[in-house]
Design a protein around this motif. Structure first.
Motif, PDB file in Angstrom:
ATOM      1  N   UNK A 186      -8.459  -2.733  -5.541  1.00  0.00           N
ATOM      2  CA  UNK A 186      -8.449  -3.853  -6.485  1.00  0.00           C
ATOM      3  C   UNK A 186      -8.637  -3.359  -7.924  1.00  0.00           C
ATOM      4  N   UNK A 187      -9.529  -2.397  -8.124  1.00  0.00           N
ATOM      5  CA  UNK A 187      -9.727  -1.824  -9.459  1.00  0.00           C
ATOM      6  C   UNK A 187      -8.459  -1.113  -9.939  1.00  0.00           C
ATOM      7  N   UNK A 188      -7.786  -0.440  -9.021  1.00  0.00           N
ATOM      8  CA  UNK A 188      -6.530   0.235  -9.359  1.00  0.00           C
ATOM      9  C   UNK A 188      -5.479  -0.791  -9.762  1.00  0.00           C
ATOM     10  N   UNK A 189      -5.412  -1.908  -9.036  1.00  0.00           N
ATOM     11  CA  UNK A 189      -4.475  -2.977  -9.406  1.00  0.00           C
ATOM     12  C   UNK A 189      -4.721  -3.448 -10.838  1.00  0.00           C
ATOM     13  N   UNK A 190      -5.965  -3.685 -11.175  1.00  0.00           N
ATOM     14  CA  UNK A 190      -6.302  -4.167 -12.526  1.00  0.00           C
ATOM     15  C   UNK A 190      -5.993  -3.098 -13.577  1.00  0.00           C
ATOM     16  N   UNK A 191      -6.301  -1.854 -13.242  1.00  0.00           N
ATOM     17  CA  UNK A 191      -6.001  -0.741 -14.155  1.00  0.00           C
ATOM     18  C   UNK A 191      -4.501  -0.672 -14.444  1.00  0.00           C
ATOM     19  N   UNK A 192      -3.672  -0.782 -13.415  1.00  0.00           N
ATOM     20  CA  UNK A 192      -2.223  -0.723 -13.598  1.00  0.00           C
ATOM     21  C   UNK A 192      -1.724  -1.909 -14.419  1.00  0.00           C
ATOM     22  N   UNK A 193      -2.246  -3.088 -14.134  1.00  0.00           N
ATOM     23  CA  UNK A 193      -1.809  -4.284 -14.849  1.00  0.00           C
ATOM     24  C   UNK A 193      -2.169  -4.213 -16.326  1.00  0.00           C
ATOM     25  N   UNK A 245      -1.147  -2.859   1.208  1.00  0.00           N
ATOM     26  CA  UNK A 245       0.150  -3.510   1.414  1.00  0.00           C
ATOM     27  C   UNK A 245       0.303  -4.748   0.534  1.00  0.00           C
ATOM     28  N   UNK A 246      -0.829  -5.441   0.269  1.00  0.00           N
ATOM     29  CA  UNK A 246      -0.790  -6.661  -0.547  1.00  0.00           C
ATOM     30  C   UNK A 246      -0.793  -6.364  -2.043  1.00  0.00           C
ATOM     31  N   UNK A 247      -1.013  -5.129  -2.430  1.00  0.00           N
ATOM     32  CA  UNK A 247      -1.079  -4.769  -3.840  1.00  0.00           C
ATOM     33  C   UNK A 247       0.290  -4.886  -4.504  1.00  0.00           C
ATOM     34  N   UNK A 298     -16.041  -3.928  -9.536  1.00  0.00           N
ATOM     35  CA  UNK A 298     -14.626  -3.587  -9.706  1.00  0.00           C
ATOM     36  C   UNK A 298     -14.344  -3.257 -11.163  1.00  0.00           C
ATOM     37  N   UNK A 299     -15.002  -3.964 -12.083  1.00  0.00           N
ATOM     38  CA  UNK A 299     -14.825  -3.683 -13.512  1.00  0.00           C
ATOM     39  C   UNK A 299     -15.264  -2.265 -13.853  1.00  0.00           C
ATOM     40  N   UNK A 300     -16.396  -1.840 -13.289  1.00  0.00           N
ATOM     41  CA  UNK A 300     -16.901  -0.493 -13.557  1.00  0.00           C
ATOM     42  C   UNK A 300     -15.908   0.561 -13.085  1.00  0.00           C
ATOM     43  N   UNK A 301     -15.361   0.359 -11.896  1.00  0.00           N
ATOM     44  CA  UNK A 301     -14.385   1.312 -11.360  1.00  0.00           C
ATOM     45  C   UNK A 301     -13.127   1.309 -12.217  1.00  0.00           C
ATOM     46  N   UNK A 302     -12.638   0.113 -12.574  1.00  0.00           N
ATOM     47  CA  UNK A 302     -11.434   0.008 -13.405  1.00  0.00           C
ATOM     48  C   UNK A 302     -11.619   0.724 -14.743  1.00  0.00           C
TER      49      UNK A 302
END
Length: 411
Positions: A217-224, A250-252, A326-330
């Motif tokens: 989820x953090x990776x998704x936010x980072x990419x976006x 798969x849902x990413x 998740x914010x910290x990871x992003x």
């Protein structure tokens, strides 16, 4: 001294405990020229110990004893008879899950972590009860307990009631002949993950303990937020709850940039660390955590959780995250991908930190514990062991006297 080491908990070589066993045995064989070492190995795992050929005695254990409940029974009722028949002086069980209640020799056990007390739902109910209740009594029966970190030692005192002064705190080691930077990078195939910069996570795919879903989820936010070309590469075998991790990937919306490598052979790890843009290690709990140290030794900057012993292990040489945020990871992913100064600082700090860990030192200390546990060796040999210093770690391979054999029928 006759030393027996039970290896049935290595899960076919695909766990952190397996890497501990392999590394400890290799380092011990370099220093145990006056001892006989017997490795008790499940039949299908025998090829994994080919490195011990000519230097230890491999004792096959029937595959029928592999399932967990049967394996516990084997340790408690079959193994003690074998130990007595062969005059073993000390038994080392490298996991709290198989400690022996009543052995005819000295017993040493390594406790890597007490995760069942920290991670809700890590195992099924039966395993959680075994890990929380039965193991406590088994641990108190051991002649010596090895804790692989100060954090684990505190947990052993807290949950098992064994004071830290009665424990032996020996940090895991590192093979610096394998894990090191390389100046010349090999040419990569176009399909290799390193064709694009990538974050690497080396851990079995276990949910929720290893925290892959939050990382995705953090990776998704980072990419976006950044439209960055960085990818996420996950190396490790499927374990409890792996279906949740695969479903999240798969849902990413960036699923094409999330790659699963499966189990990564130990021989491939150094090269993978060297190619990674950064190792990210967001685990919710670790008794030690070898991948961050291995990555640091290979010149790979590290993002790490502070859970369990990880702060103790990585020190100030990693970018620390809150694994439940998740914010910290992003934010850490974004900083690592965009700030070359931070990357260089962490590379240099990590490389220096990695030299706190050495398997030769670990093996020397473990052998000293064996001597102390065997009454017949409590005299001169034990005093010699006490006089050893950190500078007396052997710098060359000793020539052990024991031999590889399958002369014993499988037990």
């Amino acid at each position: 001294m006759k030393i027996a080491l039970s290896t049935s908990v290595i899960q076919r070589g695909k766990t952190g405990i397996a890497q501990y066993v392999f590394a400890l045995v290799q380092a011990m064989l370099q220093q145990a020229e006056n001892h006989e070492i017997y490795l008790l190995v499940l039949e299908e795992d025998l090829p994994l110990f080919a490195f011990a050929k000519g230097r230890a005695t491999l004792v096959p254990v029937k595959e029928s004893w592999r399932p967990a409940l049967k394996n516990i029974f084997w340790h408690q009722f079959v193994l003690p008879r074998w130990l007595k028949e062969h005059g073993i002086d000390v038994l080392h069980v490298p996991s709290y899950r198989r400690m022996v209640w009543n052995a005819p020799c000295a017993t040493v056990s390594t406790i890597h972590d007490l995760a069942p007390f920290h991670v809700k739902g890590k195992y099924d109910l039966a395993r959680m009860i075994y890990g929380r209740v039965i193991v406590k009594h088994l641990a108190r029966k051991q002649d010596a307990v090895v804790a692989i970190s100060q954090n684990t030692a505190r947990d052993i005192e807290r949950f098992f009631g064994i004071p830290q002064k009665r424990q032996n705190i020996i940090l895991n080691g590192l093979d610096h002949l394998r894990f090191h930077p390389e100046l010349e990078m090999p040419q990569q195939e176009p399909t290799d993950p390193s064709a694009a910069p990538f974050f690497l996570y080396i851990s079995r795919l276990e949910h929720p303990a290893k925290n892959h879903v939050r990382l995705i989820e953090a990776f998704n936010r980072f990419k976006a937020a950044t439209d960055s070309p960085w990818q996420l590469v996950l190396g490790g075998s499927d374990w409890h709850g792996a279906e949740h991790i695969h479903a999240a990937a798969a849902a990413s919306p960036y699923s094409k940039d999330i790659r699963f490598l499966g189990f990564v052979p130990d021989s491939d790890l150094p090269g993978l660390y060297r190619r990674a843009g950064a190792l990210v290690y967001p685990s919710l709990f670790e008794g030690f955590g070898m991948p961050p140290v291995e990555a640091m030794a290979c010149g790979c900057p590290v993002i790490s959780s502070a859970a369990g012993s990880l702060t103790e292990v990585v020190g100030d040489a990693a970018l620390i995250i809150d694994p439940e945020s998740i914010d910290s990871i992003q934010n850490a992913l974004a900083m690592m991908a965009s700030d070359p100064n931070t990357r260089q600082r962490l590379i240099h700090a990590g490389f220096a930190n990695s030299y706190r860990f050495d398997w030769r030192d670990n093996a020397r200390k473990v052998l000293k514990i064996y001597r102390k546990c065997v009454p017949s060796l409590g005299g001169v040999e034990a005093r010699v062991a006490e006089s050893e210093t950190e500078d007396e770690i052997p710098s060359h391979y000793a020539r052990p006297t024991s031999t590889l054999a399958t002369r014993h029928a499988a037990i």
